[in-house]
Design an enzyme around this catalytic site. Structure first.
Site, short mmCIF file in Angstrom:
data_model
loop_
_atom_site.label_atom_id
_atom_site.label_comp_id
_atom_site.label_asym_id
_atom_site.label_seq_id
_atom_site.Cartn_x
_atom_site.Cartn_y
_atom_site.Cartn_z
CG HIS A 170 -7.40 -0.09 1.63
ND1 HIS A 170 -7.44 1.25 1.93
CD2 HIS A 170 -7.12 -0.18 0.31
CE1 HIS A 170 -7.20 1.95 0.82
NE2 HIS A 170 -7.00 1.11 -0.17
CG HIS B 103 -10.67 2.96 1.86
ND1 HIS B 103 -10.91 1.66 1.51
CD2 HIS B 103 -10.20 3.57 0.73
CE1 HIS B 103 -10.64 1.49 0.23
NE2 HIS B 103 -10.18 2.63 -0.27
CB THR C 85 -0.96 0.03 1.22
OG1 THR C 85 -1.84 1.14 1.09
CG2 THR C 85 -0.20 0.15 2.53
NE ARG C 86 2.19 4.02 -4.37
CZ ARG C 86 1.85 5.22 -4.84
NH1 ARG C 86 2.49 6.28 -4.43
NH2 ARG C 86 0.91 5.35 -5.72
NE ARG D 48 -11.58 -1.27 -10.79
CZ ARG D 48 -11.42 -0.02 -11.23
NH1 ARG D 48 -10.60 0.82 -10.63
NH2 ARG D 48 -12.11 0.39 -12.29
#
Ligand SMILES: [Zn+2]
Lengths: 74, 387
Positions: free
Chosen positions: B200, B197, B192-193, B286
């Site tokens: 996730h 939320h 992740t970056r 995605r």
């Protein structure tokens, strides 16, 4: 600038070739070679997976565990 | 069993003890090549085994194979060329076979054996790696700014790059021991970056239902303006884990690695790197590692078909949304209800609300996380860091 990919030839029985050719219709594989490469890579990789990877010495391991404890991960 | 490292052996090119002392002394006398933060980060990722089986920067044969076939010259999958670009003037008098010191901010960082000096075609690199040579693509734009020669060869790290997130930094040897100590066999990694939320969280927990543990692995280091700052992401995850995850199934660790925005190719790269950290499964988002509209939303999923020999299982989990009728997070596959019940989780909307100092709805973001985010003066990277 396009470079030519390096290939070599492997022989397979013509009967097998024809069987694969029939089988890969409508599968997304565009040639027998493409299929054979795919399957061989899959087999080679699973064979390699069986072999043991990196093993740490007890000393290395203790050093790492120490750090993990200090950082609160263990 | 945790994953076998890519290529079978975890690379360790971190010089220690007497060997480090000797290399440090040697480095003083060697010709010096300055490197920027990007290359310094590559050096660390190589030395600590995150990029196993790479022992250094790519030589030409490997470089061309990675460009053309997405594989190293030994056939192992590898999609992003890890190359050292050098100003030709700096190479004067240097020959293949020589040693050089790679210097970051005046300090010697590594000693490198120059195996190969070669030319590269930045346009070809961009078209093959990023699928575009548009200067609107941040990866391509950065490529064109790089120096004209490439130098390949093994490295030995003799100093660490200053790291503000030391307490979150674990290298592959360390996560492997950690997973083993925790008794985890199936480990799913999440790249992740972003701040987390509900979408996730859903994806991570969906993967956790059939694995033993979750490695939340945010990328830190160079960011583009508008990205969430590293400390913000880490604080948000710390809070989410504290309130919503059993403590013994999750590890939060930061990985300093360059982000190229190479979409599908980078999705494979991210998976390979997580395999080196011991993960057996990898969640592919995605438009993973995409930027603007350069890649199709599922291109990063499709490319995995070309790699039956990756050695880590990609997980493609559909986008989740909140359904008021179901009373929870669902996907298109699990909820039959219509649009009137659905709350779409939009990262863009969350971002806008946070900018205005508002708490996003609980269906989108956990209130504890939102509160922590709003406690920061600056959420986003403002301008490009220079070094
Ligand atoms: Zn529903």
């Amino acid at each position: 600038m396009e470079r030519k990919a390096k290939y070599t030839t492997v022989s397979i029985p013509l009967s097998l070739y024809n069987r694969i050719k029939e089988m890969i219709k409508d599968t997304g594989f565009t040639s027998v070679s493409q299929f054979v490469i795919y399957v061989l890579r899959e087999v080679v990789a699973s064979y390699e997976e069986e072999k043991q990877g990196t093993v740490f010495s007890e000393e290395e391991k203790q050093e790492i565990i120490e750090k993990l404890r200090k950082l609160g991960y263990l | 069993m945790v994953s076998r490292p890519h290529g079978g052996r975890l690379v360790n090119r971190v010089a220690k003890g007497n060997r480090r002392q000797r290399l440090l002394e040697e480095a003083r006398e060697l010709p010096k090549i300055p490197v920027d933060l990007h290359r310094a980060i590559d050096l660390e990722d190589i030395a600590y085994g995150a990029f196993s089986p790479l022992e250094g920067f790519l030589v030409e044969d490997d470089y061309l194979n990675v460009l053309d076939n997405m594989r190293l010259s030994n056939d192992l999958p590898w999609t992003i060329p890890i190359v050292l670009d050098v100003n030709p003037q700096q190479l004067q008098g240097l020959r293949e076979g020589d040693d050089v010191a790679l210097v970051y901010r005046g300090d010697p960082l590594a000693v490198m054996r120059v195996e190969n000096i070669y030319d590269w075609d930045k346009k070809e690199f961009s078209v093959k790696v990023f699928k575009t040579d548009s200067m609107k693509h941040p990866g391509a734009a950065r490529t064109y700014q790089r120096e004209d020669k490439l130098v390949g060869g093994e490295i030995d790290l003799i100093n660490n790059v200053p790291n503000p997130f030391q307490e979150y930094t674990l290298w592959p040897a360390e996560t492997r021991v950690l997973f083993e100590e925790r008794g985890w066999k199936r480990i799913v990694a999440f790249q992740t970056r972003n701040v987390p939320h509900r979408g996730h969280e859903f994806v991570q927990k969906a993967a956790l239902t059939f694995t033993d543990g979750l490695l939340i692995h945010p990328l830190i280091g160079w960011k583009k303006p508008g990205d969430y700052r590293d400390e913000v992401i880490l604080a948000a995850y710390k809070t989410l884990i504290k309130h919503y995850y059993p403590q013994d199934v999750v590890v939060l660790s930061a990985l300093r690695m360059n982000m190229n925005y190479a979409g599908p190719r980078e999705a494979i790269h991210h998976a390979i790197v997580r395999k080196n950290f011991g993960a057996t499964h990898f969640i592919v988002g995605r438009d993973h590692a995409g930027v603007k509209d350069f890649y199709g939303p599922y291109e990063a999923w499709e490319i995995f078909r070309e790699f039956p020999d990756l050695g880590i299982t990609p997980l493609f989990i559909r986008e989740a949304f909140y359904c008021k009728k179901c009373g929870g997070m669902v996907t298109e596959k699990t909820c039959p209800h219509g649009g009137e019940y659905r709350v779409k989780i939009s990262g863009t909307r969350i971002r806008e609300m946070l900018k205005r100092g508002e708490i996003p709805p609980g269906e989108m973001m956990r209130p504890e996380v939102a509160k922590v985010l709003l406690s920061f003066d600056k959420l986003f990277v403002e301008e490009q860091r220079r070094d």
